[in-house]
Design an enzyme around this catalytic site. Structure first.
Site, short mmCIF file in Angstrom:
data_model
loop_
_atom_site.label_atom_id
_atom_site.label_comp_id
_atom_site.label_asym_id
_atom_site.label_seq_id
_atom_site.Cartn_x
_atom_site.Cartn_y
_atom_site.Cartn_z
N SER A 1 0.81 -1.22 0.00
CA SER A 1 0.00 0.00 0.00
C SER A 1 0.84 1.27 0.00
O SER A 1 0.31 2.37 -0.13
CB SER A 1 -0.93 0.02 1.22
OG SER A 1 -0.16 0.00 2.41
N CYS B 1 17.41 5.68 -3.01
CA CYS B 1 17.23 6.44 -4.25
C CYS B 1 18.28 7.54 -4.41
O CYS B 1 18.86 7.71 -5.49
CB CYS B 1 15.82 7.00 -4.35
SG CYS B 1 15.34 8.03 -2.96
N ASN C 1 12.81 8.36 -8.41
CA ASN C 1 13.16 7.68 -7.15
C ASN C 1 12.33 6.43 -6.90
O ASN C 1 12.79 5.48 -6.28
CB ASN C 1 12.99 8.64 -5.96
CG ASN C 1 11.60 9.23 -5.86
OD1 ASN C 1 11.18 9.91 -6.80
ND2 ASN C 1 10.90 9.00 -4.79
N1 LIG Z 1 9.84 6.21 -1.45
C1 LIG Z 1 11.00 6.10 -2.09
O1 LIG Z 1 11.35 6.91 -2.98
C2 LIG Z 1 11.94 4.98 -1.76
C3 LIG Z 1 13.14 4.86 -2.51
C4 LIG Z 1 14.05 3.84 -2.19
C5 LIG Z 1 13.76 2.98 -1.15
N2 LIG Z 1 12.60 3.13 -0.43
C6 LIG Z 1 12.37 2.21 0.68
O2 LIG Z 1 11.21 1.43 0.43
C7 LIG Z 1 10.55 1.16 1.68
C8 LIG Z 1 9.09 1.61 1.55
O3 LIG Z 1 9.09 3.01 1.30
P1 LIG Z 1 7.76 3.78 0.93
O4 LIG Z 1 8.18 5.13 0.54
O5 LIG Z 1 6.93 2.98 0.02
O6 LIG Z 1 7.04 3.83 2.37
P2 LIG Z 1 5.47 3.91 2.68
O7 LIG Z 1 4.79 4.60 1.57
O8 LIG Z 1 5.38 4.45 4.05
O9 LIG Z 1 5.00 2.38 2.68
C9 LIG Z 1 5.33 1.48 3.71
C10 LIG Z 1 4.57 0.18 3.49
O10 LIG Z 1 4.97 -0.77 4.48
C11 LIG Z 1 3.81 -1.25 5.19
N3 LIG Z 1 4.25 -1.50 6.57
C12 LIG Z 1 4.63 -0.58 7.50
N4 LIG Z 1 5.01 -1.20 8.64
C13 LIG Z 1 4.86 -2.52 8.42
C14 LIG Z 1 5.08 -3.69 9.23
N5 LIG Z 1 5.54 -3.60 10.49
N6 LIG Z 1 4.83 -4.91 8.69
C15 LIG Z 1 4.36 -5.02 7.42
N7 LIG Z 1 4.11 -3.96 6.62
C16 LIG Z 1 4.38 -2.73 7.11
C17 LIG Z 1 2.78 -0.16 5.04
O11 LIG Z 1 1.44 -0.68 5.06
P3 LIG Z 1 0.64 -0.98 6.40
O12 LIG Z 1 1.16 -0.04 7.46
O13 LIG Z 1 -0.80 -0.77 6.02
O14 LIG Z 1 0.93 -2.43 6.71
C18 LIG Z 1 3.06 0.33 3.62
O15 LIG Z 1 2.45 -0.52 2.67
C19 LIG Z 1 11.31 1.94 2.76
O16 LIG Z 1 12.17 1.09 3.46
C20 LIG Z 1 12.09 2.97 1.98
O17 LIG Z 1 13.30 3.35 2.59
C21 LIG Z 1 11.68 4.09 -0.72
#
Ligand SMILES: NC(=O)c1ccc[n+]([C@@H]2O[C@H](COP(=O)([O-])OP(=O)(O)OC[C@H]3O[C@@H](n4cnc5c(N)ncnc54)[C@H](OP(=O)(O)O)[C@@H]3O)[C@@H](O)[C@H]2O)c1
Length: 359
Positions: A25, A160, A323
């Site tokens: 999500s 990123c 990113n």
């Molecule tokens: N955004 C970027 O540009 C980017 C770039 C490179 C890497 N990343 C990495 O990718 C990861 C996700 O980033 P994002 O930006 O997509 O974050 P986000 O939008 O906050 O999404 C986090 C996701 O993880 C789930 N989640 C949170 N806590 C959880 C838990 N304890 N167990 C299972 N699911 C859990 C959340 O859903 P629920 O809380 O509903 O379960 C949500 O689906 C991070 O580690 C980030 O560093 C992101």
């Protein structure tokens, strides 16, 4: 059971594997769902969210309306061939045993397995829960790790900001244009989706709109993986800017010996001529003369370029990515394509939009 090198060879025949996305999500998870939906070798069987369990994927990601999938609870993990985890830092390292039991290949997008040693996690993060996995994890960037990916059981997606910086600077090191002791300063501008889908005061529209806001101007954690991947320290600062997608790195390099434009063309061509997702954008004519996040928005392409500033004995290197794609989900799919022996560009071979508003 690990996917072996021989399994990777079999996949060239067009096998379809099952996949799940933990954290489906979020922003990165949503990009994985989009890319996997169009991937010829993956059957996406589930995506998890605790908050949206039971709700349709399209209710969270409007671009994916029309898909049948509903979010499931991460407690009820499917057994699949490939598990992608797009969860916040700390979640995957705590659950890696469970993830590995339920999938042959685990691809983690967080920072949990990017660094090679526990000592690095002690220095840059708050330690590590499962350091025994660090030895086998492969950093996802195929441009640097193509030979190590086939058969990998655990793939660690890069950060990123780090990805943009590394791709810009890598040819200078690979082409022996630097001795290793030079001063390098990387300045990255990044869009708001980097911070994920959860709201914070700083990410509210009123606070974020119109900003060019320095954040973590020193000591950014991505310095650790940049140093690891390039083999030298880079002084790194980041700015939050007013775009949704995109990371743009401008790196100022002061080589010990003179470096010409021809040297740079040679090094960049050598590094990237055969790379399917890196485009050279160095000068020329037209509006988009240098790498620009807008030109790669929504795609897995990185643009890289440079300019020589002879008077100041400086080389300026530019790099731009989306990113959420090359900076995370697309990089992960590219890496898994290499790891499993799929066509390297499978599910990623599409261009972006032009013209387009702020990405
Ligand atoms: N955004 C970027 O540009 C980017 C770039 C490179 C890497 N990343 C990495 O990718 C990861 C996700 O980033 P994002 O930006 O997509 O974050 P986000 O939008 O906050 O999404 C986090 C996701 O993880 C789930 N989640 C949170 N806590 C959880 C838990 N304890 N167990 C299972 N699911 C859990 C959340 O859903 P629920 O809380 O509903 O379960 C949500 O689906 C991070 O580690 C980030 O560093 C992101």
């Amino acid at each position: 059971m690990p996917i072996s090198d021989s399994a990777a060879e079999e996949n060239e025949t067009g096998q379809t594997l099952t996949a799940t996305v933990v954290g489906g999500s979020g922003f990165a998870g949503g990009e994985l769902l989009r890319l996997l939906a169009g991937h010829p070798n993956f059957d996406l069987t589930s995506a998890t969210s605790r908050e949206y369990a039971g709700k349709s994927v399209g209710s969270v990601h409007p671009n994916l309306r029309g898909t049948d999938l509903r979010f499931s609870d991460p407690e009820d993990l499917d057994s699949v061939d490939v598990l992608f985890s797009a969860t916040p830092h700390g979640v995957s390292m705590a659950q890696i045993d469970e993830f590995s039991d339920s999938a042959d290949t685990v691809v983690d997008l967080s920072a949990d397995f990017r660094l090679n040693t526990e000592a690095q996690y002690d220095e840059w993060y708050d330690g590590h829960d499962a350091p025994e996995y660090l030895e086998t994890a492969v950093y996802a960037l195929p441009e640097l790790h193509r030979d190590e990916l086939p058969g990998a059981d655990l793939i660690a997606g890069g950060g990123c900001n780090a990805t943009a910086t590394i791709l810009g600077l890598y040819p200078l090191f690979e082409g022996d244009l630097l001795s290793g002791g030079e001063q390098i300063v990387a300045d990255v501008k990044v869009g708001s989706s980097e911070g994920g889908a959860s709201a914070s005061k700083a990410s509210s529209h009123a606070e974020r709109s119109g900003v060019v806001r320095p954040y973590a101007p020193t000591g950014h954690r991505h310095e650790a993986e940049i140093e690891q991947e390039l083999g030298t320290g880079v002084a790194f600062s980041a700015h939050a800017v007013d775009m949704v997608r995109g990371a743009s790195a401008t790196c100022h390099v002061f080589p010990d010996q003179p470096v010409s434009t021809g040297d740079l063309w040679g090094a960049f061509r050598e590094a990237y001529d055969d790379e399917p997702f890196v485009r050279m954008t160095a000068g020329g004519s037209g509006v988009y003369r240098y790498p620009e996040p807008k030109a790669v928005a929504g795609t897995n392409y990185a643009e890289v370029g440079f300019e020589v500033d002879a008077e100041n004995r400086r080389v300026v290197v530019f790099s731009a990515i989306d990113n959420l794609v090359k900076g995370t989900a697309g990089q992960a799919v590219h890496a898994v394509n290499v790891a499993l022996g799929f066509e390297e560009t499978a599910g990623l071979d599409f261009q972006g939009l032009h013209p387009v508003g702020s990405p």
